[in-house]
Design an enzyme around this catalytic site. Sequence first.
Site, PDB file in Angstrom:
ATOM      1  CG  LEU A   1      -1.908  -1.202   1.248  1.00 55.58           C
ATOM      2  CD1 LEU A   1      -2.788  -1.141   2.478  1.00 55.58           C
ATOM      3  CD2 LEU A   1      -2.761  -1.262  -0.015  1.00 55.58           C
ATOM      4  CB  CYS A   2       4.460   1.943   0.030  1.00 54.80           C
ATOM      5  SG  CYS A   2       4.822   1.691   1.766  1.00 54.80           S
ATOM      6  CG  HIS A   3       1.180   6.614  -2.298  1.00 54.40           C
ATOM      7  ND1 HIS A   3       0.823   6.437  -0.985  1.00 54.40           N
ATOM      8  CD2 HIS A   3       0.041   6.949  -2.960  1.00 54.40           C
ATOM      9  CE1 HIS A   3      -0.469   6.662  -0.844  1.00 54.40           C
ATOM     10  NE2 HIS A   3      -0.975   6.965  -2.028  1.00 54.40           N
TER      11      HIS A   3
ATOM     12  CG  MET B   1       6.255   2.968   5.013  1.00 52.89           C
ATOM     13  SD  MET B   1       6.486   2.192   6.641  1.00 52.89           S
ATOM     14  CE  MET B   1       7.060   0.562   6.175  1.00 52.89           C
ATOM     15  CD  GLU B   2       9.273   5.267   0.531  1.00 53.32           C
ATOM     16  OE1 GLU B   2       8.436   4.843  -0.289  1.00 53.32           O
ATOM     17  OE2 GLU B   2       8.953   5.827   1.614  1.00 53.32           O
TER      18      GLU B   2
ATOM     19  CG  ASP C   1      23.694 -13.134   2.252  1.00 57.98           C
ATOM     20  OD1 ASP C   1      23.572 -14.367   2.400  1.00 57.98           O
ATOM     21  OD2 ASP C   1      24.168 -12.611   1.235  1.00 57.98           O
TER      22      ASP C   1
END
Length: 321
Positions: free
Chosen positions: A80-82, A116-117, A131
């Site tokens: 739902l992120c733009h 969010m980014e 990793d």
Amino acid sequence: MTDAPPSALTHLDSDGRARMVDVGGKDVTDRTATASARFLTRPDVVALVRADDLPKADVLATARIAGIQGAKRTSDLIPLCHPLDLSSVSVDFDFDESSIVVSATAKTRGRTGVEMEALTAVAIAGLTLHDMVKAVDPEAILDDLKLVEKTGGKRGHWTRNAVRAGTAAVLVASTAGAAGEREDTTGPLIAAWLSDQGYAVDSVRIVADADVASALDDLVASAPAVIVTTGGTGMSPTDRTPEATRRLLDRELPGVAEAIRAAGAAKTPTAALSRGLAGTSGGTVIVNLPGSRGGVADGLGVLDGLLDHLVAQIAGGGAHE
């Protein structure tokens, strides 16, 4: 998260269905966001990463590029992120003895924020570290992923470490007390002492030992100047207050914790078994005191005359008023 009706959550419609928020009516502003996380590993692994001496070379460079790529792909990863036109993404690393702090700052000019980014950049960079080091430390942990700061939009400038000066909170770890089976006498004692020192006490919160970590998270998020806990510092299998505290600390104050132990041990030898910690989380001072009334009194005696000086130092200057 509070129990809010579905319509109070912006990514849900009135029927509780997922939706993409319409940001068309929002103002176009410059927006930035900074996030961080802590990658916990062994001291020898931290040294190897710093020296770029792992079998998989260029560890930090690879993790940095992965974080930047993650920020650019956020709308593909989180439904739902733009999609955003990012003007810059930076990923940085700081080191202490047994961890690597990953931080990222994302910038854009647009109608919605870049929180969010920034968070995705940190998460992907941290997973890439995992990793790269898993061959030498498969038990490494990526922890404490959080938004640190944001600017732009309706809320303007927000920062996690915006401590409310002169405020304090008290947390009592007592399973019996939380169940109403035992009267709490330590919480009111601490609250009265803090009030006498000039602090506005937000609350005295009593929780079961199993709920200490989440309660402490909530208190730190509310950003008081001081949090004093009592209980849960011994060797019982349910005593988890030091563990809940340690994961939140930026800097420990071992001298304060040792002084509290020494004050108690001078009267009660078993006080030496207390595992209580002291330190800072952002601009908040956190001190663990024992669960007994006598242990609390001893600990407050140590803090008398010390706490104000410590709070003033963290604030960068004058004494607490």
